[in-house]
Design a protein around this motif. Structure first.
Motif, mmCIF file in Angstrom:
data_model
loop_
_atom_site.group_PDB
_atom_site.id
_atom_site.type_symbol
_atom_site.label_atom_id
_atom_site.label_comp_id
_atom_site.label_asym_id
_atom_site.label_seq_id
_atom_site.Cartn_x
_atom_site.Cartn_y
_atom_site.Cartn_z
ATOM 1 N N VAL A 297 4.837 14.094 9.275
ATOM 2 C CA VAL A 297 5.688 12.906 9.334
ATOM 3 C C VAL A 297 5.967 12.528 10.785
ATOM 4 C CG1 VAL A 297 7.993 12.005 8.811
ATOM 5 C CG2 VAL A 297 6.723 13.284 7.074
ATOM 6 N N GLN A 298 6.268 13.508 11.621
ATOM 7 C CA GLN A 298 6.520 13.240 13.036
ATOM 8 C C GLN A 298 5.270 12.709 13.727
ATOM 9 O OE1 GLN A 298 7.948 17.048 14.380
ATOM 10 N NE2 GLN A 298 10.045 16.678 13.685
ATOM 11 N N ASP B 223 4.230 12.185 3.321
ATOM 12 C CA ASP B 223 3.609 13.498 3.504
ATOM 13 C C ASP B 223 4.690 14.545 3.292
ATOM 14 O OD1 ASP B 223 0.729 14.322 5.147
ATOM 15 O OD2 ASP B 223 2.204 15.896 4.771
ATOM 16 N N LEU B 224 4.296 15.657 2.718
ATOM 17 C CA LEU B 224 5.265 16.724 2.444
ATOM 18 C C LEU B 224 5.690 17.445 3.715
ATOM 19 C CD1 LEU B 224 6.845 18.406 0.388
ATOM 20 C CD2 LEU B 224 4.811 19.837 0.084
ATOM 21 N N ILE C 131 7.438 5.516 7.142
ATOM 22 C CA ILE C 131 7.041 6.919 6.980
ATOM 23 C C ILE C 131 8.164 7.656 6.288
ATOM 24 C CG2 ILE C 131 6.199 8.990 8.117
ATOM 25 C CD1 ILE C 131 4.421 6.637 8.623
ATOM 26 N N ARG C 132 7.791 8.482 5.300
ATOM 27 C CA ARG C 132 8.802 9.223 4.562
ATOM 28 C C ARG C 132 8.272 10.615 4.208
ATOM 29 N NH1 ARG C 132 10.476 6.578 -1.019
ATOM 30 N NH2 ARG C 132 10.809 4.802 0.386
ATOM 31 N N GLN C 133 9.129 11.624 4.317
ATOM 32 C CA GLN C 133 8.756 12.957 3.854
ATOM 33 C C GLN C 133 8.904 13.002 2.341
ATOM 34 O OE1 GLN C 133 10.783 16.175 5.802
ATOM 35 N NE2 GLN C 133 9.607 17.758 4.770
ATOM 36 N N ASN C 134 7.825 13.375 1.654
ATOM 37 C CA ASN C 134 7.844 13.306 0.194
ATOM 38 C C ASN C 134 6.714 14.141 -0.365
ATOM 39 O OD1 ASN C 134 9.300 11.566 -2.004
ATOM 40 N ND2 ASN C 134 7.156 11.553 -2.618
ATOM 41 N N ASN C 135 6.913 14.699 -1.547
ATOM 42 C CA ASN C 135 5.881 15.482 -2.231
ATOM 43 C C ASN C 135 5.060 14.563 -3.116
ATOM 44 O OD1 ASN C 135 4.368 17.588 -3.295
ATOM 45 N ND2 ASN C 135 5.848 17.992 -4.915
ATOM 46 N N LEU C 136 3.807 14.288 -2.687
ATOM 47 C CA LEU C 136 2.907 13.404 -3.423
ATOM 48 C C LEU C 136 3.642 12.103 -3.774
ATOM 49 C CD1 LEU C 136 0.981 16.032 -5.600
ATOM 50 C CD2 LEU C 136 0.270 14.971 -3.451
ATOM 51 N N VAL D 115 0.843 -1.201 0.000
ATOM 52 C CA VAL D 115 0.000 0.000 0.000
ATOM 53 C C VAL D 115 0.874 1.246 0.000
ATOM 54 C CG1 VAL D 115 -1.778 1.295 1.264
ATOM 55 C CG2 VAL D 115 -1.840 -1.220 1.238
ATOM 56 N N LEU D 116 0.459 2.242 -0.766
ATOM 57 C CA LEU D 116 1.065 3.575 -0.735
ATOM 58 C C LEU D 116 0.023 4.551 -0.226
ATOM 59 C CD1 LEU D 116 3.265 5.679 -1.425
ATOM 60 C CD2 LEU D 116 2.347 5.739 -3.770
ATOM 61 N N ASP D 117 0.332 5.255 0.863
ATOM 62 C CA ASP D 117 -0.569 6.234 1.477
ATOM 63 C C ASP D 117 0.007 7.619 1.227
ATOM 64 O OD1 ASP D 117 -2.243 7.751 3.077
ATOM 65 O OD2 ASP D 117 -1.543 6.888 4.972
ATOM 66 N N VAL D 118 -0.626 8.369 0.321
ATOM 67 C CA VAL D 118 -0.117 9.682 -0.080
ATOM 68 C C VAL D 118 -0.830 10.771 0.727
ATOM 69 C CG1 VAL D 118 0.226 11.282 -1.998
ATOM 70 C CG2 VAL D 118 0.300 8.807 -2.405
#
Length: 314
Positions: free
Chosen positions: A211-212, A205-206, A229-234, A179-182
């Motif tokens: 993220v925290q 999540d951007l 969990i990763r910080q990411n743009n879309l 699963v990818l949760d955007v």
């Protein structure tokens, strides 16, 4: 310490965008008072029906309340917020009247008062969502319990758009799915997917605060071995394919996600679950999905909100 409460009266459509502006401005917390909540029948996790106090809610629209420390920079911060809110009109986001009001509160008042908005509730057919501070003993042991610390600005997991996504996951998530949760926010959808039997979940999540918040909730629910969990743009720079991509975003961001190639991340029989779509913008989203080879196979609604389930067109 004193806090200035800034209250923006707006629309359901603008909730996420306005909330983002407020915590980017350094808000110490956000409360959402949605008049639509008064029209719903709320069932507590214990099975009892409870009602909300109309005095705590606007007669129409939504109040988004944020808390800013009273300091020498407050005036400049407020002006920046006003300008950023007005700029949302450039993105065709309906702000309603956009009225902004202010009041002051002591820290102790704010820290306890907002918790009255958050009780353990039944969500979908297979979940309870409960705040971490509640002494909650579920009566129905067949339901999973999701414990959430909503943090400063990311909600309680009981907004209609989140509930629609959970219901769609209950209906469509295959066992052992990737699963990818955007736009994960609190991480509630990733936690739900893990508890429903997903083998691997990537949550992005951007915003670093989101993220925290998600990292905390993943650990609270003991699914850190499944959820990353990763910080990411879309979906930028994400590789591989997934059985389910879930995106609880604004309609504009769902369109941007589709244009960014999310279809390439969906496996042959995979699905996209997209929520956060206000009814008047459904057709725009459906059209954007179709342009990228995704066909809507199911539609779910709650109040003014729509969730769409799509697969790759044959």
């Amino acid at each position: 310490m004193k806090w200035s409460e800034i209250c923006i009266h707006t629309t359901e459509e603008a909730i996420e965008a306005v909330t983002n502006i407020l915590y980017e401005a350094g808000a110490g917390g956000v409360v959402i008072e949605d008049s639509q909540d008064l029209q719903q029948e709320w069932t507590s996790a214990e099975g009892s029906i409870y009602s909300l106090d109309p005095a705590d809610y606007p007669m129409d629209g939504v109040n988004v309340k944020a808390y800013l420390p009273v300091n020498s920079f407050l005036g400049e911060t407020v002006e920046e917020i006003k300008q950023s809110v007005n700029n949302l009109l450039l993105y065709d986001i309906d702000l309603g009247d956009g009225r902004i009001t202010f009041s002051e509160h002591n820290e102790e008042e704010w820290a306890t008062a907002w918790k009255k908005y958050y009780k353990p509730v039944s969500v979908g057919e297979r979940f309870y969502v409960s705040p971490t501070w509640a002494d909650f003993q579920p009566e129905d042991e067949s339901r999973h319990v999701i414990e959430l610390d909503p943090g400063m600005a990311f909600g309680t997991g009981t907004h209609p758009t989140t509930i629609l996504c959970i219901e769609a996951l209950e209906k469509y998530l295959p066992n052992k799915a990737d699963v990818l949760d955007v736009g994960t926010g609190t991480g509630v959808l990733s936690i739900a997917a893990a508890k429903l039997g997903a083998s691997k979940v990537l949550a992005v999540d951007l915003d670093h605060v989101a993220v925290q918040s998600a990292q905390l909730n993943i650990k609270l629910n003991k699914v850190q071995d499944i959820v990353e969990i990763r910080q990411n743009n879309l979906s930028d720079n994400i590789e591989g394919t997934y059985d389910v991509v879930v995106a609880n975003l604004l309609a504009e961001l769902v369109i941007r996600l589709s244009e960014g190639g999310v279809a390439d991340l969906i496996g042959g029989n995979g699905l996209l679950i997209a929520s956060g779509i206000i009814k008047p913008k459904k057709d725009q989203v459906v059209t954007a999905l179709a342009r990228t080879g995704l066909s809507v196979i199911d539609e779910m609604e709650s109040g003014d909100w729509i969730a769409l389930v799509a697969k790759k067109a044959d």
